[in-house]
Design a protein around this motif. Sequence first.
Motif, PDB file in Angstrom:
ATOM      1  N   LEU A  62     -15.063  -9.753  40.006  1.00  0.00           N
ATOM      2  CA  LEU A  62     -15.605  -8.840  39.264  1.00  0.00           C
ATOM      3  C   LEU A  62     -17.090  -9.039  39.718  1.00  0.00           C
TER       4      LEU A  62
ATOM      5  N   SER B 244     -10.891   1.441  33.114  1.00  0.00           N
ATOM      6  CA  SER B 244     -11.083   0.791  34.333  1.00  0.00           C
ATOM      7  C   SER B 244     -10.620   1.817  35.646  1.00  0.00           C
TER       8      SER B 244
ATOM      9  N   LEU C 119     -11.038  -2.416  41.626  1.00  0.00           N
ATOM     10  CA  LEU C 119     -10.675  -2.438  40.228  1.00  0.00           C
ATOM     11  C   LEU C 119      -9.040  -3.060  40.233  1.00  0.00           C
TER      12      LEU C 119
ATOM     13  N   THR D  64     -14.395   1.515  44.743  1.00  0.00           N
ATOM     14  CA  THR D  64     -14.182   0.814  43.445  1.00  0.00           C
ATOM     15  C   THR D  64     -12.820   1.122  42.766  1.00  0.00           C
TER      16      THR D  64
ATOM     17  N   THR E 257     -15.618  -1.814  34.259  1.00  0.00           N
ATOM     18  CA  THR E 257     -15.529  -3.056  34.108  1.00  0.00           C
ATOM     19  C   THR E 257     -15.127  -3.630  32.820  1.00  0.00           C
TER      20      THR E 257
ATOM     21  N   THR F  52      -7.215  -6.098  38.453  1.00  0.00           N
ATOM     22  CA  THR F  52      -6.147  -6.076  37.475  1.00  0.00           C
ATOM     23  C   THR F  52      -4.768  -6.796  37.967  1.00  0.00           C
TER      24      THR F  52
END
Length: 669
Positions: free
Chosen positions: A339, A234, A320, A316, A264, A324
């Motif tokens: 997501l 990721s 992410l 992106t 993902t 997380t």
Amino acid sequence: MYLLIVALPLVGTLVTGLGGRWIGRQGANIFSTACVIISCLFSLIAFFEVGFCGVPCYLSVSPWISSGALKISWGFLFDSLTVTMLVVITLISSLVHLYSIQYMEHDPHCPRFMSFLEIFTFFMILLVTADNFVQMFLGWEGVGLASYLLINFWYTRLCANQAAIKALIVNRVGDLGLSLGIFSIFFLFGSVDYEFVFSSASLYVDYTIYFLGLSINFLTLIGFFLLIGAIGKSAQLGLHTWLPDAMEGPTPVSALIHAATMVTAGVFLIVRCSPLINLSSNVLFLITIVGSSTAFFASIVGVFQNDIKRVIAYSTCSQLGYMTFVCGLSYYNVGMFHLVNHAFFKALLFLSAGSVIHALSNEQDMRRMGSLLNNLPITYAAMLIGSLSLAGFPFLTGFYSKDLIIEITQISYYSNLQINFGIFSCWLANISVFFTSFYTFRLLFLTFIKNNNNYRKHIENIHESPALILIPLILLGVASIFIGYLTKDLFVGIGTNFWSNAISILPTSCSLLEVEFMSYFLKWLPFILSILGGFSAYVINIGWLKNNIRFAYLHTFRRIAFFLNKKAYWDKLYNFLIVSYLMKFGYAVSFKNIDRGFIELLGPYGISRTIKSWSIKIVQIQTGQVTHYAFFVVSGLCLLLLLIPVWSFLEVFLDIRLFSFCFVALFVA
């Protein structure tokens, strides 16, 4: 039906890849797209049955590996988490396939490209439907292989070769961590099946091992290994360097990697392993720190990038990070909600960027764009929707999940919950909102609003994209407006039982109900920061500061801007500390001494040279004179008589028959 969801993309990639020469470009496009669309329809039916009706499906197909205590079968698990991922993967992949038909129409290797897209989809589906860690690891490695093939699709370009190899090698670091985690799970539990491992994990909370005199909690060690795997796949801070360079592939590849597959997978791994990770507060703390640091770093670096695809790539990476660190706060359902939302507006942004690049004859530098508003109205509308959703504009898809994540960090901070570690993530998440809004609006202003700075021949050829490119943009634009609103109550609503046992959430005192009753200032803070970021981008790029940029020539600002434009020198740091030494070691030791030295001398090349040199010397002995032959015979006889005492000594320890056989064989040879 459930098996067809997995099998159809595999059939599509085999027929398209192996039979592309016979079915042609049009046949490859139609067949591959049809396979993934049918798989998408079946995924929607599975989502209704499993998600809405609450009927999870478990399929055990056949035995796979049986070695001692290790017994692994081909099995597929369709719970609410799996079917949610399936809808995202197959729906985005269907639109990307449809988009690629027109985007790659002039490429001579279109069947190969469609086959690679299909196998990418297949391996991601295999990853999310697996019911054990080994089968999941097969899909995990498969998406890494598919990403290498797609990034390196234009293999005649050196930069594409380098980017693909970089992605493959950096991901090997994360794959090593995941493989160690799987080995550790089998060592502790004696099984790799999800059902057995997750149900019995609480029995091993106090299990420790001793390493170099240190006592280490084994579940913490397993969680740490799994986190390394998620960081690599990721693209979290430290192993993020491959993601921006992955833009060397065609634009549909970027959309598929960043929206529905590959990146993902790491977040999915964390969510899937939530019953294990929740048992270690140290792992939750690490996840929170890594995710929030990634969100901040990627957002501030994205401000100083000029490549349109690279800006979206860093967005992106930042998003992410949001997914997380909210998982580190044990809100896995919110992470999955973001997501899903992120998949739609990020695919929209990348495909819109591809439409712009297609119209500008493959120009990707935003500084050479501008004034495209009137020439590309539909593309501009799609990019505007995606950008506003990314920035968290109210009532768009990104608003419902992104603002909820920030509100969770704020309530965790002000509630002083030590277990949630929300202080660090609260500050970095709010700062990231400002920079995200800044580079998002900067992209819009430089691409569509500011005066055009391109070549005249390119300006004259600007035109709106064909229908097959615009249809996916329109569908994704609609999804980027409504998906967040339609799915909020289902995924994260108060009292919803959608996730059931698929996700394990810690019973903390900070619940989503408390978020609903936060102060108005805290609730409006992300929106205020987004407005400030957008206004700053307007002032600097097309406002009153566009011709008054004296601050840009300040020595300190130039150093900071250059530092961030070079991605904080992460690549240079890795090259200096790791890559250069490994290259020197590989050349001096592995290549020259081992490969060209030891192995080559003992291999066919060395043996053939030795035999050749000996044969030359033996030929020189053959003089044809009887006196020379008599001398050799007498010398051999004397040597044999001298070796008789040695023979008697060896006879005590060795079988004389075996020794005689070896002796005769040596001379005969």
